[in-house]
Design an enzyme around this catalytic site. Structure first.
Site, mmCIF file in Angstrom:
data_model
loop_
_atom_site.group_PDB
_atom_site.id
_atom_site.type_symbol
_atom_site.label_atom_id
_atom_site.label_comp_id
_atom_site.label_asym_id
_atom_site.label_seq_id
_atom_site.Cartn_x
_atom_site.Cartn_y
_atom_site.Cartn_z
ATOM 1 N N ASP A 14 83.151 56.205 -74.213
ATOM 2 C CA ASP A 14 83.490 57.411 -74.968
ATOM 3 C C ASP A 14 82.794 57.402 -76.320
ATOM 4 O O ASP A 14 82.477 56.329 -76.863
ATOM 5 C CB ASP A 14 85.006 57.491 -75.195
ATOM 6 N N TYR A 20 87.061 44.283 -73.708
ATOM 7 C CA TYR A 20 87.107 45.153 -74.885
ATOM 8 C C TYR A 20 87.946 44.513 -75.987
ATOM 9 O O TYR A 20 88.869 43.738 -75.722
ATOM 10 C CB TYR A 20 87.773 46.500 -74.546
ATOM 11 N N ASP A 70 93.898 58.927 -77.941
ATOM 12 C CA ASP A 70 93.116 58.215 -78.949
ATOM 13 C C ASP A 70 93.039 59.044 -80.226
ATOM 14 O O ASP A 70 93.681 60.097 -80.347
ATOM 15 C CB ASP A 70 91.709 57.877 -78.426
ATOM 16 N N ARG A 91 92.823 53.243 -73.327
ATOM 17 C CA ARG A 91 93.727 54.106 -74.102
ATOM 18 C C ARG A 91 95.037 54.349 -73.351
ATOM 19 O O ARG A 91 96.104 54.458 -73.960
ATOM 20 C CB ARG A 91 93.060 55.415 -74.499
#
Length: 322
Positions: A61, A89, A103, A194
């Site tokens: 993203d 991540y 988010d 997320r």
């Protein structure tokens, strides 16, 4: 009579010399910047390297930064292998606020008090280790009736989504400065970090949304050898090429098989080779099912399946591309 602006621009475009494209095979480990889509990052890198063919190995993203492996030339044949790989991540979630997108890009839709402590955060996170079921977010590229879910979401519509099984292989707390919680997660393909943050927030009873996401690993590839677009832009073409990894950087987890000249010739012509006629570790090859295949000079020939008593070519490189 003067030329129209459209004709004038067309004449300028026709007069502008075309930049020659290169036949270039390799993998670029890009450290994608904040605010740039994966496709835009790919276009910029493709322009810098002047390559004819390029693709990425799964999107990040615009809010996310970090490792985005880009494939050039023959490497694009193996990009699917990274799409299937586990990802790592580092992320920060903010407790107490839910947003429309899950988010920081979305608008706040609910605010709740944060009444937990670090011990409660650790306990909640531990519940998400292993196999879990996630409901994909509405703001995602998954399609329903041929239309991406985010298009429904932007129109104010919510559609039913089936939960999907994903696997959280590791989930470690890095910092807890409430309401912000920073963690590292290694997860299977298809995992939405997320959504993971939102679900942890719900478990804590206060909700949450993601405010930072940085990808640090894709399969065996890490940020250690990644480069930024700014760094690539600042140097000449020869210096940029130094950053390219070989095609088999995508295949480092596969066992390697080396063939003699005759076996290599037959393999590159698509022929299946009996494993018992080759000098290799048959048990290891069959256990791995897929192997990377080289000739005696160390050139990568392609990928093969090796789980049924034969070495069966799956994807081959064009001769001479490596």
């Amino acid at each position: 009579m003067t030329d129209s602006p459209r004709k004038s621009q067309g004449a300028k475009d026709a007069a502008r010399p075309k930049v020659p494209r290169r036949l270039l095979d390799g993998v670029l480990l890009l450290d994608k910047p904040l605010g740039l889509s994966s496709n835009d990052a790919l276009i910029r890198a493709k322009r810098l390297y002047r390559v004819k063919k390029a693709g990425h190995t799964g999107t990040l993203d615009p809010l996310a930064t970090g490792l985005l492996p880009l494939c050039f030339g023959e490497a694009t044949k193996f990009s699917q292998d990274l799409l299937e790989a586990d990802k790592t991540y580092e992320a920060t979630m903010r407790l107490g606020i839910r947003t429309t997108t899950g988010d920081a890009e979305g608008e706040a839709v609910e605010t709740r008090a944060v009444a937990c402590d670090e011990a409660a955060v650790r306990e909640a996170m531990a519940r998400f280790l292993g196999d879990i079921v996630q409901v994909p977010p509405m703001y995602s590229a998954l399609k329903r009736d041929g239309k991406p879910l985010y298009e429904y979401a932007r129109a104010g519509q919510t559609v039913e989504r089936e939960g999907r099984e994903v696997k959280i292989l590791a989930l470690d707390l890095l910092a807890c400065a409430l309401p912000d919680v920073t963690f590292r997660v290694t997860c299977s393909k298809g995992t939405y970090v997320r959504t993971l943050a939102e679900d942890i927030g719900e478990t804590l009873g206060c909700g949450a949304h993601l405010v930072m996401l940085r990808r640090t690993g894709v399969g065996a590839l890490t940020l250690e050898h990644a480069v930024t677009l700014d760094a690539l832009t600042a140097v000449d073409e020869a210096a940029r090429d130094v950053w390219l990894q070989p095609v088999d950087a995508l295949l480092s987890t596969f066992p390697a098989v080396t063939l003699d000249a005759e076996a290599a010739r037959r393999f590159t012509h698509g022929q299946r080779l009996p494993l018992n006629a080759l000098t290799l570790d048959r048990t290891a090859c069959e256990a791995a099912e897929r192997v990377r295949v080289y000739d005696a000079a160390g050139r990568l020939l392609g990928v093969a399946k090796a789980g049924v008593g034969v070495l069966a070519p799956e994807r081959l490189l064009v001769s001479g591309s490596e």
